[in-house]
Write an enzyme that holds these catalytic residues in place. Structure first.
Site, PDB file in Angstrom:
ATOM      1  CE  LYS A  38      10.598  44.758  26.476  1.00  0.00           C
ATOM      2  NZ  LYS A  38      11.135  43.489  27.007  1.00  0.00           N
ATOM      3  CG  ASN A  39      10.768  41.282  23.812  1.00  0.00           C
ATOM      4  OD1 ASN A  39      11.340  41.980  24.648  1.00  0.00           O
ATOM      5  ND2 ASN A  39       9.621  40.680  24.042  1.00  0.00           N
ATOM      6  CB  CYS A  84      10.697  38.662  37.463  1.00  0.00           C
ATOM      7  SG  CYS A  84       9.674  37.994  36.189  1.00  0.00           S
ATOM      8  NE  ARG A  94      10.013  35.581  32.524  1.00  0.00           N
ATOM      9  CZ  ARG A  94       9.998  36.752  31.887  1.00  0.00           C
ATOM     10  NH1 ARG A  94       9.891  37.864  32.553  1.00  0.00           N
ATOM     11  NH2 ARG A  94      10.101  36.793  30.577  1.00  0.00           N
ATOM     12  N   PRO A  95      12.740  30.123  35.238  1.00  0.00           N
ATOM     13  CG  PRO A  95      12.279  27.843  35.158  1.00  0.00           C
ATOM     14  CD  PRO A  95      11.622  29.175  35.276  1.00  0.00           C
ATOM     15  CB  ILE A  96      17.948  30.280  32.592  1.00  0.00           C
ATOM     16  CG1 ILE A  96      18.929  30.173  33.768  1.00  0.00           C
ATOM     17  CG2 ILE A  96      17.380  31.679  32.492  1.00  0.00           C
ATOM     18  CD1 ILE A  96      20.241  30.915  33.497  1.00  0.00           C
ATOM     19  CG  ASP A  97      14.738  24.616  33.180  1.00  0.00           C
ATOM     20  OD1 ASP A  97      14.279  25.764  33.051  1.00  0.00           O
ATOM     21  OD2 ASP A  97      14.083  23.596  32.927  1.00  0.00           O
ATOM     22  CG  ASP A 144       5.396  39.959  26.043  1.00  0.00           C
ATOM     23  OD1 ASP A 144       5.303  39.362  27.132  1.00  0.00           O
ATOM     24  OD2 ASP A 144       6.466  40.089  25.419  1.00  0.00           O
ATOM     25  CB  VAL A 183       3.335  31.937  27.860  1.00  0.00           C
ATOM     26  CG1 VAL A 183       4.847  32.113  27.749  1.00  0.00           C
ATOM     27  CG2 VAL A 183       2.737  31.611  26.490  1.00  0.00           C
ATOM     28  NE  ARG A 237      11.896  46.119  32.339  1.00  0.00           N
ATOM     29  CZ  ARG A 237      11.121  45.053  32.170  1.00  0.00           C
ATOM     30  NH1 ARG A 237      10.010  44.933  32.838  1.00  0.00           N
ATOM     31  NH2 ARG A 237      11.472  44.101  31.352  1.00  0.00           N
TER      32      ARG A 237
HETATM   33  C1  UD1 Z   1      10.601  36.388  26.068  1.00  0.00           C
HETATM   34  C2  UD1 Z   1      10.231  37.832  25.959  1.00  0.00           C
HETATM   35  C3  UD1 Z   1       9.023  38.131  26.816  1.00  0.00           C
HETATM   36  C4  UD1 Z   1       7.865  37.202  26.489  1.00  0.00           C
HETATM   37  C5  UD1 Z   1       8.313  35.748  26.493  1.00  0.00           C
HETATM   38  C6  UD1 Z   1       7.247  34.808  25.986  1.00  0.00           C
HETATM   39  C7  UD1 Z   1      12.337  38.904  25.537  1.00  0.00           C
HETATM   40  C8  UD1 Z   1      13.419  39.785  26.029  1.00  0.00           C
HETATM   41  N1  UD1 Z   1      11.359  38.637  26.392  1.00  0.00           N
HETATM   42  O1  UD1 Z   1      10.948  36.154  27.428  1.00  0.00           O
HETATM   43  O2  UD1 Z   1       8.634  39.481  26.576  1.00  0.00           O
HETATM   44  O3  UD1 Z   1       6.842  37.364  27.435  1.00  0.00           O
HETATM   45  O4  UD1 Z   1       9.477  35.591  25.669  1.00  0.00           O
HETATM   46  O5  UD1 Z   1       6.827  35.182  24.731  1.00  0.00           O
HETATM   47  O6  UD1 Z   1      12.330  38.495  24.391  1.00  0.00           O
HETATM   48  N2  UD1 Z   1      11.039  28.628  30.800  1.00  0.00           N
HETATM   49  C9  UD1 Z   1      11.516  27.560  31.521  1.00  0.00           C
HETATM   50  N3  UD1 Z   1      12.850  27.252  31.429  1.00  0.00           N
HETATM   51  C10 UD1 Z   1      13.701  27.959  30.643  1.00  0.00           C
HETATM   52  C11 UD1 Z   1      13.195  29.040  29.896  1.00  0.00           C
HETATM   53  C12 UD1 Z   1      11.846  29.355  29.997  1.00  0.00           C
HETATM   54  O7  UD1 Z   1      10.772  26.906  32.249  1.00  0.00           O
HETATM   55  O8  UD1 Z   1      14.900  27.625  30.592  1.00  0.00           O
HETATM   56  C13 UD1 Z   1       9.609  28.981  30.915  1.00  0.00           C
HETATM   57  C14 UD1 Z   1       9.431  30.363  31.584  1.00  0.00           C
HETATM   58  O9  UD1 Z   1       9.443  30.261  32.976  1.00  0.00           O
HETATM   59  C15 UD1 Z   1       8.081  30.781  31.032  1.00  0.00           C
HETATM   60  C16 UD1 Z   1       8.077  30.174  29.625  1.00  0.00           C
HETATM   61  O10 UD1 Z   1       9.070  29.162  29.632  1.00  0.00           O
HETATM   62  O11 UD1 Z   1       7.036  30.230  31.766  1.00  0.00           O
HETATM   63  C17 UD1 Z   1       8.365  31.172  28.526  1.00  0.00           C
HETATM   64  O12 UD1 Z   1       9.633  31.744  28.729  1.00  0.00           O
HETATM   65  P1  UD1 Z   1      10.535  32.232  27.536  1.00  0.00           P
HETATM   66  O13 UD1 Z   1       9.901  31.916  26.232  1.00  0.00           O
HETATM   67  O14 UD1 Z   1      11.921  31.743  27.785  1.00  0.00           O
HETATM   68  O15 UD1 Z   1      10.485  33.796  27.757  1.00  0.00           O
HETATM   69  P2  UD1 Z   1      11.699  34.800  27.826  1.00  0.00           P
HETATM   70  O16 UD1 Z   1      12.702  34.485  26.784  1.00  0.00           O
HETATM   71  O17 UD1 Z   1      12.128  34.982  29.222  1.00  0.00           O
END
Ligand code: UD1
Length: 435
Positions: A23-24, A118, A123-126, A306, A328, A398
């Site tokens: 999936k990922n 969620c 889970r920010p996207i900063d 995961d 994480v 999902r």
């Molecule tokens: C992806 C996976 C998810 C997995 C995760 C960690 C997909 C679709 N999903 O999620 O199954 O659990 O990797 O292995 O591939 N963070 C920030 N700022 C950001 C981005 C992330 O603070 O801009 C933090 C998140 O809040 C979290 C951590 O970083 O605490 C890990 O997030 P991230 O590696 O980005 O996970 P996803 O890509 O959302």
């Protein structure tokens, strides 16, 4: 229809399971199709999952013609794309944010509602946004939506403060057309990212994963049609191995990549689980009681977050006390109260769970709060005496294709039943979210 999974537990599973496509890996690869113009991306081994359907719907609203048959998907991308993503789809799945990088690179602009928090924590996207602005995009937040625009992105050096999977994927897709070289440092090294990179390179991108961990992207002018295959889903494969372990059964999982499941194999060996590995298959052999082990979730190649809820369910029946540290995500322990309802003895202290092994689990009515929490409860239900009903099953669809069918093939007494109104009120329904 709202459904629950009913499990009559206590049966030792026995048999063989074939691993689905990841999936990922499929999600970012689907998003990468947006970089094409009048071209086609053909994908094999695409798992049939709700999250994949959500991404396909999102791409279709942006103008991509998506056809899906068996596990093959064809994405025909027109010359003109829409660059505004609908809130209902983005809020449904955090991975929708993966269209941001490709849209800015391809259309010079994108509008995307913030995915928001969620059920496994904020889970920010900063990091995604910071990287895009380093490449020259203008980012504005207005009414809860990101407005990104760029008159041609430019190559640069980007250091991620945390090796975020999504930020790494978004930024490397954005960098495909950036002028010059983009060097991404402290990036995530999950195998799904290598699958994305190899697919982009098949389309004509010039991306190199350095042995030292950085990703170097040389900008190109356009991409071409390509055909690629999704890698095996390591989390699904490991979930079935753990289903074998927790029931004291004998389960063989085929079609996986052994190098992707090292972290679990190491922990199973430490726990005394007899295993055999041949080619691309792993078999767990019967064992009555596993030993307690401790672990910390980390970015790849560390133990995957995961898989944390599933191994926690398994360790709840171990001999001794196990400690799990979740590093994480800030709050990925919502399965614990449900496991405790089934007789587990798990205590949370901050980001750490202390799991005292118990003699048996007992069936109960429990609620899946996110995808992997659901998987963890299914494992517990398979091992528990009596019946378990797992509500909020939508989360599980999902990420696991035909999980009830696969468990029945292994001898599990698993059925999917409709939920009546009273049950639904008693057990509550939470919005879908999670990984
Ligand atoms: C992806 C996976 C998810 C997995 C995760 C960690 C997909 C679709 N999903 O999620 O199954 O659990 O990797 O292995 O591939 N963070 C920030 N700022 C950001 C981005 C992330 O603070 O801009 C933090 C998140 O809040 C979290 C951590 O970083 O605490 C890990 O997030 P991230 O590696 O980005 O996970 P996803 O890509 O959302």
């Amino acid at each position: 229809m709202n459904c629950k999974m009913n499990i009559k537990g206590g049966i030792r599973l026995k048999g063989t399971v074939t691993t689905q496509g990841a999936k990922n890996a499929a999600l970012p690869i689907l998003a990468s199709a947006l970089l094409l113009k009048d071209k086609t991306l053909k994908l094999r081994r695409v798992p049939n999952l709700r999250d994949i359907k959500t991404m396909a719907d999102l791409l279709a609203t942006l103008g991509v013609n998506v056809s899906y048959s068996g596990h093959e998907m064809i994405l025909e991308v027109p010359s003109e794309l829409c660059w505004e993503t609908p809130a209902n789809l983005v809020r449904k799945m955090r991975a929708s944010s993966l269209v941001l990088g490709p849209l800015v690179a391809r259309c010079g602009k994108a509008v995307m509602p913030l995915p928001g928090g969620c059920s496994i924590g904020s889970r920010p996207i900063d990091l995604h946004l910071k990287g895009l602005s380093r490449m020259g995009a203008t980012i504005e937040l207005d009414h809860g939506a990101v407005h990104a625009s760029a008159k041609g992105l430019k190559g640069c050096r980007i250091y991620l403060d945390f090796p975020s999977v999504g930020a790494t994927e978004n930024l490397l897709m954005a960098a495909v057309f950036a002028k010059g070289e983009t060097l991404l440092e402290n990036v995530a090294r999950e195998p799904e990212i290598s699958n994305l990179i190899s697919t982009l390179n098949l389309m004509g991108a010039r991306i190199e994963e350095r042995p030292t961990g950085e990703i170097l992207v040389q900008g190109v002018d356009e991409l071409d049609s390509a055909s690629a295959t999704i890698i095996p889903d390591r989390i699904e494969a490991c979930t079935y191995l753990l289903a074998g372990v927790i029931t004291g059964g004998e389960v063989k999982v085929t079609d996986l990549n052994i190098n992707h499941v090292d972290a679990l194999i190491a922990k199973l060996e430490e726990a005394g689980v007899p295993l055999s590995i041949t080619g691309n298959s792993v078999t767990v052999h019967p064992l009555n009681k596993i030993k307690a082990v401790s672990l910390k979730t980390l970015p790849f190649p560390g133990f995957p977050t995961d898989l944390q809820p599933q191994i926690m369910a398994t360790l709840s029946l171990a001999d001794g006390t196990s400690i799990i540290q979740e590093s994480v995500f800030e709050s990925r322990f919502r399965h614990i109260s449900e496991l405790n309802k089934m007789g587990a003895s798990i205590e949370v202290q901050g980001h750490t769970a202390i799991i005292k092994g118990v003699r048996e689990l007992v069936g109960a009515d429990v609620v899946a709060t996110d995808l992997r929490a659901g998987a963890s409860l299914i494992l517990a239900g398979l091992a528990a005496c009596d019946e378990t009903n797992i509500f909020n099953l939508g989360h599980v669809w999902r990420g696991y294709e035909n999980i009830d069918g696969k468990l029945r093939e292994l001898g599990g007494e698993v059925s999917i039943l409709p939920v009546d109104i009273i049950e639904s009120k008693v057990n509550g329904v939470t919005p879908e979210g999670g990984d």
